[in-house]
Scaffold this active site. Sequence first.
Site, PDB file in Angstrom:
ATOM      1  N   LYS A 123      -9.283  55.575 -18.133  1.00 51.15           N
ATOM      2  CA  LYS A 123      -9.724  54.638 -17.151  1.00 51.15           C
ATOM      3  C   LYS A 123      -8.762  54.910 -15.955  1.00 51.15           C
ATOM      4  CE  LYS A 123      -8.544  51.193 -15.133  1.00 51.15           C
ATOM      5  NZ  LYS A 123      -8.688  51.345 -13.590  1.00 51.15           N
ATOM      6  N   GLU A 164       4.606  53.279 -19.553  1.00 57.59           N
ATOM      7  CA  GLU A 164       5.399  54.010 -18.488  1.00 57.59           C
ATOM      8  C   GLU A 164       5.135  52.886 -17.316  1.00 57.59           C
ATOM      9  OE1 GLU A 164       6.887  55.361 -15.704  1.00 57.59           O
ATOM     10  OE2 GLU A 164       5.457  56.959 -15.595  1.00 57.59           O
ATOM     11  N   CYS A 197       7.224  56.666  -9.458  1.00 60.62           N
ATOM     12  CA  CYS A 197       8.071  55.566 -10.189  1.00 60.62           C
ATOM     13  C   CYS A 197       9.502  56.023 -10.411  1.00 60.62           C
ATOM     14  CB  CYS A 197       7.379  55.020 -11.571  1.00 60.62           C
ATOM     15  SG  CYS A 197       7.127  56.699 -12.197  1.00 60.62           S
ATOM     16  N   GLU A 238      10.892  47.536  -6.446  1.00 63.44           N
ATOM     17  CA  GLU A 238      10.436  48.599  -6.139  1.00 63.44           C
ATOM     18  C   GLU A 238       9.528  48.774  -4.826  1.00 63.44           C
ATOM     19  OE1 GLU A 238       7.596  50.172  -9.121  1.00 63.44           O
ATOM     20  OE2 GLU A 238       8.559  51.990  -9.420  1.00 63.44           O
TER      21      GLU A 238
HETATM   22  P1  ADP Z   1      -0.494  49.404  -9.056  1.00 64.03           P
HETATM   23  O1  ADP Z   1      -0.055  48.231  -8.507  1.00 64.03           O
HETATM   24  O2  ADP Z   1       0.475  50.539  -8.604  1.00 64.03           O
HETATM   25  O3  ADP Z   1      -1.909  50.126  -8.652  1.00 64.03           O
HETATM   26  P2  ADP Z   1      -1.499  48.742 -11.535  1.00 64.03           P
HETATM   27  O4  ADP Z   1      -0.362  48.487 -12.768  1.00 64.03           O
HETATM   28  O5  ADP Z   1      -2.180  47.414 -10.832  1.00 64.03           O
HETATM   29  O6  ADP Z   1      -0.494  49.356 -10.530  1.00 64.03           O
HETATM   30  O7  ADP Z   1      -2.566  49.984 -11.890  1.00 64.03           O
HETATM   31  C1  ADP Z   1      -2.135  50.818 -12.915  1.00 64.03           C
HETATM   32  C2  ADP Z   1      -3.755  51.066 -13.490  1.00 64.03           C
HETATM   33  O8  ADP Z   1      -3.659  49.734 -14.187  1.00 64.03           O
HETATM   34  C3  ADP Z   1      -4.653  51.250 -12.840  1.00 64.03           C
HETATM   35  O9  ADP Z   1      -5.668  52.095 -13.496  1.00 64.03           O
HETATM   36  C4  ADP Z   1      -5.416  49.659 -12.657  1.00 64.03           C
HETATM   37  O10 ADP Z   1      -6.674  49.807 -12.437  1.00 64.03           O
HETATM   38  C5  ADP Z   1      -4.910  49.313 -13.968  1.00 64.03           C
HETATM   39  N1  ADP Z   1      -5.266  47.719 -14.197  1.00 64.03           N
HETATM   40  C6  ADP Z   1      -4.852  46.988 -13.209  1.00 64.03           C
HETATM   41  N2  ADP Z   1      -4.811  45.619 -13.988  1.00 64.03           N
HETATM   42  C7  ADP Z   1      -5.157  45.916 -15.085  1.00 64.03           C
HETATM   43  C8  ADP Z   1      -5.664  44.799 -16.160  1.00 64.03           C
HETATM   44  N3  ADP Z   1      -5.416  43.486 -16.069  1.00 64.03           N
HETATM   45  N4  ADP Z   1      -5.700  45.441 -17.406  1.00 64.03           N
HETATM   46  C9  ADP Z   1      -5.993  46.731 -17.731  1.00 64.03           C
HETATM   47  N5  ADP Z   1      -5.573  47.633 -16.555  1.00 64.03           N
HETATM   48  C10 ADP Z   1      -5.374  47.183 -15.427  1.00 64.03           C
END
Ligand code: ADP
Length: 472
Positions: free
Chosen positions: A170, A245, A279, A376
């Site tokens: 995903k 990570e 990161c 960050e």
């Molecule tokens: P950023 O803020 O850098 O975009 P995220 O942690 O929100 O970092 O995103 C990293 C990945 O996690 C992306 O693929 C995002 O779609 C996914 N993501 C965000 N929220 C969720 C969630 N509640 N459950 C699973 N995956 C998520």
Amino acid sequence: MKQKQHTKTGKKTASSEIDVINPATLEVIDQVSVSTKASIKKCIGVAEASFQEWKKTTADEKYHFLMSWHDLISKHEEGLASNITAEQGKPFKEALGEIRYANGFIRWYAEEAKRIYGQLVPSSAQDKRLMVMKQGVGVVGAITPWNFPAAMITRKVAPALAAGCSVIVKPAEETPLTAINLVALAYKAGCPKGLLQVVAGDPAMIGRSFMEDQRIKKITFTGSTEVGKLLMAQASKHVKKITLELGGHAPFIVAEDADVEKSVEALMQSKFRNAGQTCISCNRVYVHRKVYKEFKKLLLKEVKSLRVGPGNEDVDIGPLINRATYSKVLKHINDAKRKGGKVICGGGSLNFGKGYYIAPTILDQVSSNMLCMKEETFGPVIPLSTFQNDDDVIEVANDTPYGLAAYVCTRDVSRAFYFSEALDYGIIGLNDGMPSTPQAPFGGFKESGLGREGGAEGIEEYLESKFISMKL
Ligand code: ADP
């Protein structure tokens, strides 16, 4: 590369589509189908069936498939890199570097597939033989971020496939095209049906679908600490294996004996790669008072020479990925200014018509109460401060819930070891602003994560140890 708008191997399963936006121009460059709950369930079924076959293949078969994929990626590296620039924004030369780095994981783990050794353990009974064998965990759900749309996928997928697992990726909603392109090349290279699939769409729904399905045995995630903590909590329901990570807040320490020129070079690499959206990017800089003046002068010269603009032009820094990231960076700069920080370079946004551009910024006279010294930043901002005593700076450097990467510049071997051992971080760059490499374990202490990616450790995350006790 021409994009295909499907979320898994060849089939459209969408009920709607998401726009993919070029952060340099804010134009919609493509659309990608959104996966539904039902289509994800189907993907998991296909992945489970594929795992049952793949786990029976020999190490050589796994090696040959991974190397065919690797070779095809090499052949298409320029097209893949242009696509990264288009959907993610980083300059083309950096995007090409990312494709090569990403492909390095495939090559490394193709080889590692041949080195999944078990063990024969000495027994305390004469009539017993004790054996440990390693087996792939099963179907893996990989959730990846937008900052390295290729490398964060191959760093998970390559060891998983080498271990005998199947994977559903995903990707981040901002950068799904690279994932689709990589998977398309995997099938061109002979990937067995359903071994590697992509789903896209509502992250929370997809995350829950992965977590609630007992056929998925492992989740691997790169992203924010906030989402990582949520996934860790969700994983507890079925005691799903999880690798995380997460975020960092890297200190960059320049000791009194450091080679100032090389330290500036390392800092430039650490800070401005991907416009600071990595990161392990250094977030706060501590320079020994003895070399501060010289360091600052050289750094200012280098930062001023950086060219900013759309990534498909000859530039060093592209746009930030989206408005949220841009606003956070500006917030950090303005917060520092309000609390007494002095801007000696940059200090705000740049206008290229459209897109989220921030001028490479140096903030002097920063203090520990500023946001940039605690959170960050994920942008091209360097907060500079000084120190006088090694132990004091180690204390300050460790005073954070994060523990991903830390950097130390010194020419003294004893000091290099002293710092390396005292810093509570998973990765130490010693005079090195770019420590990531496929051969080495990457991961964090404390709230920066769980488990490791890369190196010999990286494949262990996808393996179970099975103990067999045999009575003769
Ligand atoms: P950023 O803020 O850098 O975009 P995220 O942690 O929100 O970092 O995103 C990293 C990945 O996690 C992306 O693929 C995002 O779609 C996914 N993501 C965000 N929220 C969720 C969630 N509640 N459950 C699973 N995956 C998520």
